[in-house]
Design an enzyme around this catalytic site. Sequence first.
Site, PDB file in Angstrom:
ATOM      1  N   THR A  11       0.826  -1.218   0.000  1.00 56.75           N
ATOM      2  CA  THR A  11       0.000   0.000   0.000  1.00 56.75           C
ATOM      3  C   THR A  11       0.856   1.262   0.000  1.00 56.75           C
ATOM      4  O   THR A  11       0.430   2.303   0.482  1.00 56.75           O
ATOM      5  CB  THR A  11      -0.950   0.005   1.210  1.00 56.75           C
ATOM      6  OG1 THR A  11      -0.157  -0.103   2.416  1.00 56.75           O
ATOM      7  CG2 THR A  11      -1.929  -1.137   1.139  1.00 56.75           C
ATOM      8  N   GLY A  12       2.066   1.150  -0.529  1.00 52.78           N
ATOM      9  CA  GLY A  12       2.917   2.334  -0.678  1.00 52.78           C
ATOM     10  C   GLY A  12       2.545   3.101  -1.932  1.00 52.78           C
ATOM     11  O   GLY A  12       1.404   3.015  -2.415  1.00 52.78           O
ATOM     12  N   ASN A  13       3.501   3.847  -2.478  1.00 54.48           N
ATOM     13  CA  ASN A  13       3.213   4.679  -3.643  1.00 54.48           C
ATOM     14  C   ASN A  13       2.726   3.872  -4.844  1.00 54.48           C
ATOM     15  O   ASN A  13       1.746   4.239  -5.509  1.00 54.48           O
ATOM     16  CB  ASN A  13       4.475   5.459  -4.042  1.00 54.48           C
ATOM     17  CG  ASN A  13       4.751   6.607  -3.101  1.00 54.48           C
ATOM     18  OD1 ASN A  13       3.843   7.127  -2.461  1.00 54.48           O
ATOM     19  ND2 ASN A  13       6.005   6.995  -2.994  1.00 54.48           N
ATOM     20  N   ILE A  14       3.427   2.763  -5.146  1.00 57.43           N
ATOM     21  CA  ILE A  14       3.045   1.974  -6.323  1.00 57.43           C
ATOM     22  C   ILE A  14       1.695   1.303  -6.112  1.00 57.43           C
ATOM     23  O   ILE A  14       0.822   1.334  -6.988  1.00 57.43           O
ATOM     24  CB  ILE A  14       4.139   0.934  -6.638  1.00 57.43           C
ATOM     25  CG1 ILE A  14       5.398   1.638  -7.157  1.00 57.43           C
ATOM     26  CG2 ILE A  14       3.644  -0.083  -7.668  1.00 57.43           C
ATOM     27  CD1 ILE A  14       6.546   0.708  -7.497  1.00 57.43           C
ATOM     28  N   CYS A 126      11.479  -0.005 -13.264  1.00 54.33           N
ATOM     29  CA  CYS A 126      11.032   1.187 -13.994  1.00 54.33           C
ATOM     30  C   CYS A 126      12.019   1.540 -15.111  1.00 54.33           C
ATOM     31  O   CYS A 126      11.615   1.869 -16.225  1.00 54.33           O
ATOM     32  CB  CYS A 126      10.851   2.364 -13.027  1.00 54.33           C
ATOM     33  SG  CYS A 126      12.357   2.862 -12.146  1.00 54.33           S
ATOM     34  N   GLY A 159      10.694   5.770  -2.757  1.00 49.26           N
ATOM     35  CA  GLY A 159      10.252   5.402  -1.422  1.00 49.26           C
ATOM     36  C   GLY A 159      11.152   4.332  -0.817  1.00 49.26           C
ATOM     37  O   GLY A 159      12.188   3.969  -1.371  1.00 49.26           O
ATOM     38  N   GLY A 161      10.697   1.175  -0.541  1.00 48.30           N
ATOM     39  CA  GLY A 161      10.806  -0.028  -1.364  1.00 48.30           C
ATOM     40  C   GLY A 161      11.835   0.133  -2.460  1.00 48.30           C
ATOM     41  O   GLY A 161      12.669  -0.747  -2.684  1.00 48.30           O
ATOM     42  N   ARG A 163      14.416   2.209  -2.526  1.00 45.56           N
ATOM     43  CA  ARG A 163      15.749   2.304  -1.943  1.00 45.56           C
ATOM     44  C   ARG A 163      16.246   0.948  -1.461  1.00 45.56           C
ATOM     45  O   ARG A 163      17.439   0.652  -1.514  1.00 45.56           O
ATOM     46  CB  ARG A 163      15.741   3.321  -0.796  1.00 45.56           C
ATOM     47  CG  ARG A 163      15.485   4.741  -1.279  1.00 45.56           C
ATOM     48  CD  ARG A 163      15.194   5.712  -0.137  1.00 45.56           C
ATOM     49  NE  ARG A 163      14.724   6.985  -0.655  1.00 45.56           N
ATOM     50  CZ  ARG A 163      15.503   7.997  -1.018  1.00 45.56           C
ATOM     51  NH1 ARG A 163      16.814   7.869  -0.890  1.00 45.56           N
ATOM     52  NH2 ARG A 163      14.998   9.113  -1.488  1.00 45.56           N
ATOM     53  N   ASN A 269       8.776   7.406 -13.050  1.00 47.58           N
ATOM     54  CA  ASN A 269       9.374   6.093 -12.795  1.00 47.58           C
ATOM     55  C   ASN A 269       8.362   5.128 -12.172  1.00 47.58           C
ATOM     56  O   ASN A 269       8.394   3.924 -12.451  1.00 47.58           O
ATOM     57  CB  ASN A 269      10.598   6.238 -11.887  1.00 47.58           C
ATOM     58  CG  ASN A 269      10.309   7.005 -10.605  1.00 47.58           C
ATOM     59  OD1 ASN A 269       9.795   8.123 -10.661  1.00 47.58           O
ATOM     60  ND2 ASN A 269      10.627   6.429  -9.478  1.00 47.58           N
TER      61      ASN A 269
END
Length: 296
Positions: A11-14, A126, A159, A161, A163, A269
Amino acid sequence: MKKLKVGIIGTGNIGSDLMVKLTKSDSLELKAVMGVDPESRGMRHAKELGVHVFDNGVDGLKDYPDLVDIVFDATSAKAHLHNNEVAQEMGIQMLDLTPAAIGPFIVPTVNLGENLDAKNVNLITCGGQATIPIVHAIQQAATVEYAEIVATISSESAGTGTRANIDEFTETTAKGIEQVGGAKEGKAIIILNPAEPPIMMRDTVHAIVNEDELDEKAITESIRNMADKVQSYVPGYHLKTEPIFDGNKVSVFLEIEGAGHYLPKYAGNLDIMTSAAVKVAEEFAKDKAAKTVEQS
């Protein structure tokens, strides 16, 4: 066409951007979202959408064996090992957005139709989704002896993930350049740029081609055609300049602007990954629908 039921792990950015894109799909229906932090922004958004929400990750699916047909994994390469194990036990097709690289690599404009029945497919990275189509386009016109890509993204769009997966990014992208792009040897570099305001995603492709096969006109036309194909599902994808030739070295400069669905537009990305993932899942849905018609 009957919609294919899908779920998202992460449930992060992606994962959050996927939620937005899936609600716009005519062939996919978001049924479940799985995370580990019930107070996260992504989990709250999932609850607002009214889908099943599990805060114990993919294990939440075990009590609902028929809830989804496909699951998108937007976590990390390490977490993907367990997520894939559960999905395979339940007979759920896995669409992997991490660099874990368990299943075959897939790039929509290059090999979308080759792995429709695979239990696990991998979206590479990406940088791979942005540059491998260009390497493949060059390869269609002249043998690519070596291809090197440099992906530059805003630090703001990287984010935890992203990194955590830097090493896997370079390794997996290099393999994708060779296995899908067709280069005899591939190399990948990623740069996190801290500039303010945040920059758009920019990618550079350097390819060394067989001198005897060098045809600038054919290579340029192949690259332009490929860019148009990627633009069909990533509208913000475009060539910054015409391809540049220096002897048998071809250099291509790209910029990817995000759609701005959930993420800022500079996060191209992340947008190219979610756009490619939805494109692949929609093709899976069409294939399953066609097979159902054939069997009826």
